[in-house]
Design a protein around this motif. Structure first.
Motif, PDB file in Angstrom:
ATOM      1  N   GLY A 189       0.827  -1.213   0.000  1.00 54.67           N
ATOM      2  CA  GLY A 189       0.000   0.000   0.000  1.00 54.67           C
ATOM      3  C   GLY A 189       0.856   1.255   0.000  1.00 54.67           C
ATOM      4  O   GLY A 189       0.653   2.175  -0.795  1.00 54.67           O
ATOM      5  N   ARG A 190       1.845   1.288   0.886  1.00 51.46           N
ATOM      6  CA  ARG A 190       2.692   2.488   1.017  1.00 51.46           C
ATOM      7  C   ARG A 190       3.525   2.711  -0.245  1.00 51.46           C
ATOM      8  O   ARG A 190       3.587   3.812  -0.793  1.00 51.46           O
ATOM      9  N   ASN A 191       4.145   1.640  -0.744  1.00 52.73           N
ATOM     10  CA  ASN A 191       4.999   1.769  -1.937  1.00 52.73           C
ATOM     11  C   ASN A 191       4.190   2.227  -3.147  1.00 52.73           C
ATOM     12  O   ASN A 191       4.649   3.049  -3.942  1.00 52.73           O
ATOM     13  N   THR A 192       2.977   1.695  -3.281  1.00 52.07           N
ATOM     14  CA  THR A 192       2.160   2.049  -4.447  1.00 52.07           C
ATOM     15  C   THR A 192       1.658   3.485  -4.333  1.00 52.07           C
ATOM     16  O   THR A 192       1.722   4.253  -5.307  1.00 52.07           O
ATOM     17  N   ALA A 193       1.180   3.852  -3.149  1.00 55.39           N
ATOM     18  CA  ALA A 193       0.681   5.224  -2.972  1.00 55.39           C
ATOM     19  C   ALA A 193       1.826   6.225  -3.178  1.00 55.39           C
ATOM     20  O   ALA A 193       1.650   7.278  -3.804  1.00 55.39           O
ATOM     21  N   TYR A 194       2.991   5.888  -2.680  1.00 50.88           N
ATOM     22  CA  TYR A 194       4.159   6.778  -2.835  1.00 50.88           C
ATOM     23  C   TYR A 194       4.501   6.972  -4.317  1.00 50.88           C
ATOM     24  O   TYR A 194       4.768   8.073  -4.767  1.00 50.88           O
ATOM     25  N   ASP A 195       4.428   5.872  -5.073  1.00 51.13           N
ATOM     26  CA  ASP A 195       4.652   5.929  -6.538  1.00 51.13           C
ATOM     27  C   ASP A 195       3.657   6.848  -7.224  1.00 51.13           C
ATOM     28  O   ASP A 195       3.946   7.415  -8.267  1.00 51.13           O
ATOM     29  N   LEU A 196       2.469   6.947  -6.653  1.00 52.22           N
ATOM     30  CA  LEU A 196       1.438   7.820  -7.243  1.00 52.22           C
ATOM     31  C   LEU A 196       1.592   9.268  -6.791  1.00 52.22           C
ATOM     32  O   LEU A 196       0.771  10.112  -7.109  1.00 52.22           O
ATOM     33  N   GLY A 197       2.624   9.536  -6.006  1.00 53.85           N
ATOM     34  CA  GLY A 197       2.909  10.918  -5.603  1.00 53.85           C
ATOM     35  C   GLY A 197       2.297  11.325  -4.281  1.00 53.85           C
ATOM     36  O   GLY A 197       2.288  12.506  -3.928  1.00 53.85           O
ATOM     37  N   ILE A 198       1.765  10.365  -3.535  1.00 53.80           N
ATOM     38  CA  ILE A 198       1.181  10.717  -2.227  1.00 53.80           C
ATOM     39  C   ILE A 198       2.308  10.739  -1.186  1.00 53.80           C
ATOM     40  O   ILE A 198       3.011   9.744  -1.003  1.00 53.80           O
ATOM     41  N   PRO A 199       2.509  11.868  -0.515  1.00 51.50           N
ATOM     42  CA  PRO A 199       3.605  11.932   0.460  1.00 51.50           C
ATOM     43  C   PRO A 199       3.350  11.024   1.670  1.00 51.50           C
ATOM     44  O   PRO A 199       2.193  10.760   2.016  1.00 51.50           O
ATOM     45  N   LEU A 200       4.439  10.599   2.300  1.00 56.15           N
ATOM     46  CA  LEU A 200       4.309   9.675   3.437  1.00 56.15           C
ATOM     47  C   LEU A 200       3.502  10.287   4.580  1.00 56.15           C
ATOM     48  O   LEU A 200       2.827   9.573   5.320  1.00 56.15           O
ATOM     49  N   ASP A 201       3.547  11.620   4.717  1.00 56.91           N
ATOM     50  CA  ASP A 201       2.795  12.216   5.833  1.00 56.91           C
ATOM     51  C   ASP A 201       1.301  12.368   5.527  1.00 56.91           C
ATOM     52  O   ASP A 201       0.556  12.947   6.303  1.00 56.91           O
ATOM     53  N   GLU A 202       0.890  11.823   4.361  1.00 56.36           N
ATOM     54  CA  GLU A 202      -0.557  11.744   4.093  1.00 56.36           C
ATOM     55  C   GLU A 202      -1.036  10.291   4.181  1.00 56.36           C
ATOM     56  O   GLU A 202      -2.052   9.910   3.619  1.00 56.36           O
ATOM     57  N   MET A 203      -0.210   9.474   4.844  1.00 56.23           N
ATOM     58  CA  MET A 203      -0.589   8.071   5.053  1.00 56.23           C
ATOM     59  C   MET A 203      -0.567   7.789   6.553  1.00 56.23           C
ATOM     60  O   MET A 203       0.380   8.169   7.249  1.00 56.23           O
ATOM     61  N   ALA A 204      -1.615   7.124   7.020  1.00 49.19           N
ATOM     62  CA  ALA A 204      -1.650   6.695   8.428  1.00 49.19           C
ATOM     63  C   ALA A 204      -1.686   5.175   8.446  1.00 49.19           C
ATOM     64  O   ALA A 204      -2.101   4.549   7.469  1.00 49.19           O
TER      65      ALA A 204
END
Ligand code: 13P
Ligand code: SF4
Length: 370
Positions: A189-204
């Motif tokens: 989930g984190r790796n894919t969202a990060y690839d889509l440009g979502i910053p880590l501080d927008e993930m909980a």
């Protein structure tokens, strides 16, 4: 179910003693003969992480996406003997017709990641998430999850994903809702969202044991992705230290890893992608090149053998195969086939019809876009 029935049921799942006395050659000969006798009534899908002794008998081998597609397309086989793990056999049962029976050669072939999210935890967590964010969340689940979780996701308008299509499915999910709950693998989930440009501080992270969010960003309202706190116990064993060792000792080596590895490992690797992506990348690689591979060991060993013109080795030299995938062996495969021949169905996977009804929606939303 009575205690006696329960015990008898468990016994039915245990390999009979007689199989322990057969040589590999005897078992291979019997499997070959049984496969010929069953013809198209039998179909054996095998995941890339299966042992070579099993893969040699697979009618099709592939990653989770390919095996789901292949199972859905097969309308001929009466018996599908699934050489993989429990959630894959459940998926095959959901996607096949009622006259097709799916068998898992060893019921102990589970997946530790899939076991990290159960339906009670999911429903309880969902209530807290709805209180925090309202009706803004779409659930997505990695196919590495139980049928009950797929059903939950299907019921709430979401879909399954595999490592081959996670990016495409996250993009789709954001056209449906503002936020995503991603089960059960935080790393994919984190790796894919990060690839889509979502910053880590927008993930909980949602911790299902403590029943609370883990978040160290500044603004909780900005959270776009909620990651279920689960992981693969195989892929978590690849570390930044492994990468540094390879970089120091063999700087010419390309490092390629599966996205079930942690964010830090993926960030420091040269390439990251699904099992199928890893296979294709190595096929396309120039002879003489060097590759450290961060994925399951049966597959890495196979790649080392196939690509003898390249230097292919495991990113972690102490790595073991996935122990649950490894539970399927010649003896269990033979036992499954002989049980079918004798008219006794051992280890049939039957998904609860209510779960199946909703889970198929989640799977089809993925297969339509895969
Ligand atoms: P894929 O087959 O989707 O690459 O998944 C890897 C895995 O861990 C299967 O259990
Ligand atoms: Fe589960 Fe990991 Fe094994 Fe795949 S490799 S079956 S995710 S434990």
């Amino acid at each position: 179910m009575s205690l006696l029935e329960l015990l008898q049921g468990t016994e039915n799942h245990i390999l009979p003693e007689r199989y322990n006395h057969l040589s590999d050659r005897e078992m291979e000969q019997r499997i070959t003969a049984l496969k010929a006798a069953f013809g198209e009534r039998l179909f054996i899908p095998g995941h890339h992480y299966q042992k070579d002794e099993v893969i040699q008998f697979a009618d099709a081998s592939g990653d989770s996406l390919q095996l789901a597609q292949i199972s859905a397309a097969n309308k001929k086989a009466e018996y599908i003997v699934f050489c993989g793990v429990h959630f894959m056999a459940e998926t095959a049962d959901i996607l096949t017709e009622d006259y097709q029976k799916v068998i898992l050669p060893d019921m102990r072939a589970g997946c530790s990641m899939a076991d990290m999210a159960n339906i009670t935890q999911t429903e309880r967590g969902w209530t807290v998430m709805q209180e925090a964010f309202g009706d803004t969340i779409l659930p997505l689940t990695y196919v590495n999850s139980t049928a009950a979780i797929k059903s939950f996701v299907g019921k709430h308008g979401g879909a399954t994903v595999t490592s081959s299509n996670a990016k495409k499915m996250l993009e789709w999910a954001f056209t449906q809702k503002e936020r995503i709950l991603f089960l059960p693998d935080q790393h994919l989930g984190r790796n894919t969202a990060y690839d889509l440009g979502i910053p880590l501080d927008e993930m909980a992270v949602w911790n299902p044991i403590a029943e609370k969010f883990e978040f160290d960003g500044d603004d909780f309202d900005k959270v776009k992705v909620i990651l279920w706190k689960g992981h693969c116990s195989v892929h978590e064993n690849f570390t930044v230290t492994n990468i540094e060792e390879v970089r120091n000792t063999k700087p010419e080596t390309n490092i390629i890893v599966h996205p079930e590895c942690s964010r830090e490992v993926v960030a420091k690797s040269d390439y990251a992608g699904s099992t199928n992506y890893i296979i294709k990348t190595l096929e396309a690689a120039e002879p003489g090149t060097s590759w450290a591979v961060g994925t399951e060991m049966n597959l890495v060993n196979r790649l080392t053998k196939i690509h003898s013109d390249k230097d292919v080795f495991s990113l972690n030299s102490m790595m073991c195969p996935c122990l649950t995938m490894n539970r399927i062996d010649l003896a269990h495969l033979l036992w499954s086939l002989e049980s079918i021949e004798e008219g006794r169905m051992s280890n049939q996977i039957i998904v609860d019809p209510e779960d199946s009804k909703w889970a198929v929606l989640a799977l089809n939303r993925m297969l339509e876009r895969a």
